[in-house]
Design an enzyme around this catalytic site. Sequence first.
Site, PDB file in Angstrom:
ATOM      1  N   ARG A 160       0.847  -1.177   0.000  1.00 38.86           N
ATOM      2  CA  ARG A 160       0.000   0.000   0.000  1.00 38.86           C
ATOM      3  C   ARG A 160       0.893   1.242   0.000  1.00 38.86           C
ATOM      4  O   ARG A 160       2.063   1.169   0.391  1.00 38.86           O
ATOM      5  CB  ARG A 160      -0.896   0.005   1.232  1.00 38.86           C
ATOM      6  CG  ARG A 160      -2.029  -1.003   1.184  1.00 38.86           C
ATOM      7  CD  ARG A 160      -2.654  -1.225   2.556  1.00 38.86           C
ATOM      8  NE  ARG A 160      -3.025   0.020   3.214  1.00 38.86           N
ATOM      9  CZ  ARG A 160      -3.284   0.124   4.513  1.00 38.86           C
ATOM     10  NH1 ARG A 160      -3.168  -0.922   5.302  1.00 38.86           N
ATOM     11  NH2 ARG A 160      -3.628   1.290   5.029  1.00 38.86           N
TER      12      ARG A 160
ATOM     13  N   SER B 281       0.570   4.025   1.779  1.00 42.18           N
ATOM     14  CA  SER B 281       0.616   4.847   2.989  1.00 42.18           C
ATOM     15  C   SER B 281       2.040   4.892   3.529  1.00 42.18           C
ATOM     16  O   SER B 281       2.844   3.984   3.282  1.00 42.18           O
ATOM     17  CB  SER B 281      -0.321   4.274   4.056  1.00 42.18           C
ATOM     18  OG  SER B 281       0.220   3.088   4.610  1.00 42.18           O
TER      19      SER B 281
ATOM     20  N   LYS C 238      -2.451  -7.685  10.815  1.00 41.37           N
ATOM     21  CA  LYS C 238      -3.742  -7.520  11.491  1.00 41.37           C
ATOM     22  C   LYS C 238      -4.797  -6.947  10.549  1.00 41.37           C
ATOM     23  O   LYS C 238      -5.993  -7.005  10.861  1.00 41.37           O
ATOM     24  CB  LYS C 238      -3.601  -6.653  12.743  1.00 41.37           C
ATOM     25  CG  LYS C 238      -3.400  -5.179  12.547  1.00 41.37           C
ATOM     26  CD  LYS C 238      -3.234  -4.493  13.900  1.00 41.37           C
ATOM     27  CE  LYS C 238      -3.026  -2.985  13.757  1.00 41.37           C
ATOM     28  NZ  LYS C 238      -4.239  -2.277  13.326  1.00 41.37           N
ATOM     29  N   ASP C 239      -4.383  -6.436   9.397  1.00 38.38           N
ATOM     30  CA  ASP C 239      -5.320  -5.909   8.408  1.00 38.38           C
ATOM     31  C   ASP C 239      -5.651  -6.916   7.311  1.00 38.38           C
ATOM     32  O   ASP C 239      -6.334  -6.573   6.342  1.00 38.38           O
ATOM     33  CB  ASP C 239      -4.748  -4.646   7.752  1.00 38.38           C
ATOM     34  CG  ASP C 239      -4.611  -3.489   8.728  1.00 38.38           C
ATOM     35  OD1 ASP C 239      -5.380  -3.450   9.710  1.00 38.38           O
ATOM     36  OD2 ASP C 239      -3.731  -2.640   8.519  1.00 38.38           O
TER      37      ASP C 239
ATOM     38  N   THR D  39     -11.639   5.892  17.398  1.00 38.64           N
ATOM     39  CA  THR D  39     -11.066   4.626  16.940  1.00 38.64           C
ATOM     40  C   THR D  39     -11.983   4.033  15.877  1.00 38.64           C
ATOM     41  O   THR D  39     -13.189   4.318  15.854  1.00 38.64           O
ATOM     42  CB  THR D  39     -10.900   3.625  18.100  1.00 38.64           C
ATOM     43  OG1 THR D  39     -10.308   2.425  17.601  1.00 38.64           O
ATOM     44  CG2 THR D  39     -12.230   3.284  18.751  1.00 38.64           C
TER      45      THR D  39
ATOM     46  N   ARG E 223     -12.587  -3.832  18.611  1.00 39.88           N
ATOM     47  CA  ARG E 223     -11.890  -4.344  19.804  1.00 39.88           C
ATOM     48  C   ARG E 223     -11.561  -3.201  20.751  1.00 39.88           C
ATOM     49  O   ARG E 223     -11.896  -3.255  21.947  1.00 39.88           O
ATOM     50  CB  ARG E 223     -10.599  -5.052  19.397  1.00 39.88           C
ATOM     51  CG  ARG E 223      -9.686  -5.368  20.605  1.00 39.88           C
ATOM     52  CD  ARG E 223      -8.298  -5.805  20.168  1.00 39.88           C
ATOM     53  NE  ARG E 223      -7.532  -4.801  19.481  1.00 39.88           N
ATOM     54  CZ  ARG E 223      -6.724  -3.919  20.054  1.00 39.88           C
ATOM     55  NH1 ARG E 223      -6.585  -3.888  21.365  1.00 39.88           N
ATOM     56  NH2 ARG E 223      -6.045  -3.042  19.330  1.00 39.88           N
ATOM     57  N   ARG E 224     -10.904  -2.168  20.237  1.00 38.36           N
ATOM     58  CA  ARG E 224     -10.513  -1.055  21.099  1.00 38.36           C
ATOM     59  C   ARG E 224     -11.739  -0.374  21.697  1.00 38.36           C
ATOM     60  O   ARG E 224     -11.750  -0.009  22.874  1.00 38.36           O
ATOM     61  CB  ARG E 224      -9.672  -0.054  20.315  1.00 38.36           C
ATOM     62  CG  ARG E 224      -8.253  -0.549  20.013  1.00 38.36           C
ATOM     63  CD  ARG E 224      -7.542   0.364  19.055  1.00 38.36           C
ATOM     64  NE  ARG E 224      -6.146  -0.014  18.860  1.00 38.36           N
ATOM     65  CZ  ARG E 224      -5.454   0.222  17.749  1.00 38.36           C
ATOM     66  NH1 ARG E 224      -6.034   0.845  16.733  1.00 38.36           N
ATOM     67  NH2 ARG E 224      -4.198  -0.160  17.650  1.00 38.36           N
TER      68      ARG E 224
ATOM     69  N   ARG F  97     -10.936   7.224  11.375  1.00 39.40           N
ATOM     70  CA  ARG F  97     -10.208   6.414  10.404  1.00 39.40           C
ATOM     71  C   ARG F  97      -9.158   7.255   9.700  1.00 39.40           C
ATOM     72  O   ARG F  97      -9.070   8.458   9.878  1.00 39.40           O
ATOM     73  CB  ARG F  97     -11.171   5.801   9.379  1.00 39.40           C
ATOM     74  CG  ARG F  97     -12.016   4.661   9.954  1.00 39.40           C
ATOM     75  CD  ARG F  97     -12.542   3.742   8.882  1.00 39.40           C
ATOM     76  NE  ARG F  97     -11.450   3.300   8.027  1.00 39.40           N
ATOM     77  CZ  ARG F  97     -11.574   3.087   6.713  1.00 39.40           C
ATOM     78  NH1 ARG F  97     -12.722   3.316   6.113  1.00 39.40           N
ATOM     79  NH2 ARG F  97     -10.539   2.668   6.006  1.00 39.40           N
TER      80      ARG F  97
ATOM     81  N   ASN G  25      -4.862   7.037   7.865  1.00 35.30           N
ATOM     82  CA  ASN G  25      -3.536   6.560   8.249  1.00 35.30           C
ATOM     83  C   ASN G  25      -3.092   7.271   9.529  1.00 35.30           C
ATOM     84  O   ASN G  25      -3.792   8.131  10.061  1.00 35.30           O
ATOM     85  CB  ASN G  25      -2.529   6.729   7.104  1.00 35.30           C
ATOM     86  CG  ASN G  25      -2.313   8.182   6.704  1.00 35.30           C
ATOM     87  OD1 ASN G  25      -2.338   9.083   7.533  1.00 35.30           O
ATOM     88  ND2 ASN G  25      -2.074   8.400   5.421  1.00 35.30           N
TER      89      ASN G  25
ATOM     90  N   GLN H  64      -0.835   9.509  10.253  1.00 37.51           N
ATOM     91  CA  GLN H  64      -0.702  10.968  10.185  1.00 37.51           C
ATOM     92  C   GLN H  64      -2.067  11.660  10.150  1.00 37.51           C
ATOM     93  O   GLN H  64      -2.269  12.705  10.784  1.00 37.51           O
ATOM     94  CB  GLN H  64       0.123  11.362   8.953  1.00 37.51           C
ATOM     95  CG  GLN H  64       1.587  10.985   9.043  1.00 37.51           C
ATOM     96  CD  GLN H  64       1.877   9.543   8.635  1.00 37.51           C
ATOM     97  OE1 GLN H  64       0.968   8.737   8.430  1.00 37.51           O
ATOM     98  NE2 GLN H  64       3.153   9.213   8.502  1.00 37.51           N
TER      99      GLN H  64
ATOM    100  N   ARG I  23      -4.929  10.514  11.382  1.00 36.78           N
ATOM    101  CA  ARG I  23      -5.590  10.420  12.685  1.00 36.78           C
ATOM    102  C   ARG I  23      -4.967  11.382  13.701  1.00 36.78           C
ATOM    103  O   ARG I  23      -5.669  11.997  14.496  1.00 36.78           O
ATOM    104  CB  ARG I  23      -5.540   8.971  13.193  1.00 36.78           C
ATOM    105  CG  ARG I  23      -6.596   8.088  12.534  1.00 36.78           C
ATOM    106  CD  ARG I  23      -6.523   6.662  13.029  1.00 36.78           C
ATOM    107  NE  ARG I  23      -5.473   5.922  12.352  1.00 36.78           N
ATOM    108  CZ  ARG I  23      -5.100   4.683  12.675  1.00 36.78           C
ATOM    109  NH1 ARG I  23      -5.674   4.076  13.702  1.00 36.78           N
ATOM    110  NH2 ARG I  23      -4.156   4.063  11.995  1.00 36.78           N
TER     111      ARG I  23
ATOM    112  N   CYS J 258     -14.146  -8.114  10.828  1.00 33.64           N
ATOM    113  CA  CYS J 258     -13.833  -6.750  11.248  1.00 33.64           C
ATOM    114  C   CYS J 258     -14.929  -6.129  12.108  1.00 33.64           C
ATOM    115  O   CYS J 258     -14.750  -5.039  12.631  1.00 33.64           O
ATOM    116  CB  CYS J 258     -13.555  -5.875  10.024  1.00 33.64           C
ATOM    117  SG  CYS J 258     -14.902  -5.865   8.835  1.00 33.64           S
TER     118      CYS J 258
END
Length: 317
Positions: free
Chosen positions: A18, A20, A92-93, A139, A143-144, A161, A163, A165, A167, A253
């Site tokens: 990706r 990012s 994790k993604d 977030t 989960r969080r 949501r 990337n 930077q 957030r 997800c």
Amino acid sequence: MASIPLPTTARPLRIGTRASPLALAQAHMAAAALAKAHALAPEALEIVAMTATGDKIQDRALAEVGGKALWTRELDAALDAGAIDIAVHSLKDVETIRDARFALGAMLERADPRDRLVVRGGVTATTIADLPHGARLGTSSPRRAAQVRRLRPDLVTMLLRGNVQTRLARLEGGEVDATLLAAAGLDRLGMHDIGQAQAIDLLLPAASQGAIGIECRADDAATSALLKAIDHAPTHRAVAAERALLATLGGDCRSPVAAYAHWLDDGALRLDAEIFSDDGAEHVAGHALVTGRGDAEALAHRLLDEAPGSVRRLFAV
């Protein structure tokens, strides 16, 4: 190693990622590991960056627009078409059940799996417990959100949501008062002083958090052999246990689930896991020593058997 066909300057090994900043940093880590393991010249490796659909959509939860496949779709298509030779992922993604056309050839050594609490200017807090009453925590992770709601029902969780930077910019812009970011991602971006790490027994990480996975085509034996040389076996075994648990739970997800496998001093592999209701009010936790996939699967079944309906309905059982 001489029997393994190495890339040449005429045909470099193409590393898909990706676009990012974090994904690019991780692709360069994979490239550096391959170059060191096989004594490759820089021109023998090529980074091929592409924008994932998930990076384009930032105003909706991932579950509403296609799930984790939005992070892998473009890389999968390029890998299948032969436009790239390997794809580098934040594991994790990546979907738990992957297309049989692809093989997870290597994992780099896992970095810090913890979450870090990051607060905006004017807010002072080092842990979730320190946040002001009614603070807004941004977030996109179920989960969080569930963990935070369980610890602090007074906090307001909001969708955040983008990337790292993006957030951080939205945090400083005052949209939220705090957020949680993966320590591994911050460190890979050189942001070692951003945020405060939260104890694992307070916020159990997401499955695969901190792990970088490298895929190739399942029928590409030569590239698979190249990747084997950089595979960190302890990380691979631990993350495989976490992903086996997820697969058995039927988690996606939308599912608030935490899982972390770690090596004990005596050489045993312990898997800790938690599943939650959406609001975090109900949850089930457990652990198991893992010697094979069956132990992770048995833990998943045990958690589901013990879970109340509000938790069990969030998993595809």
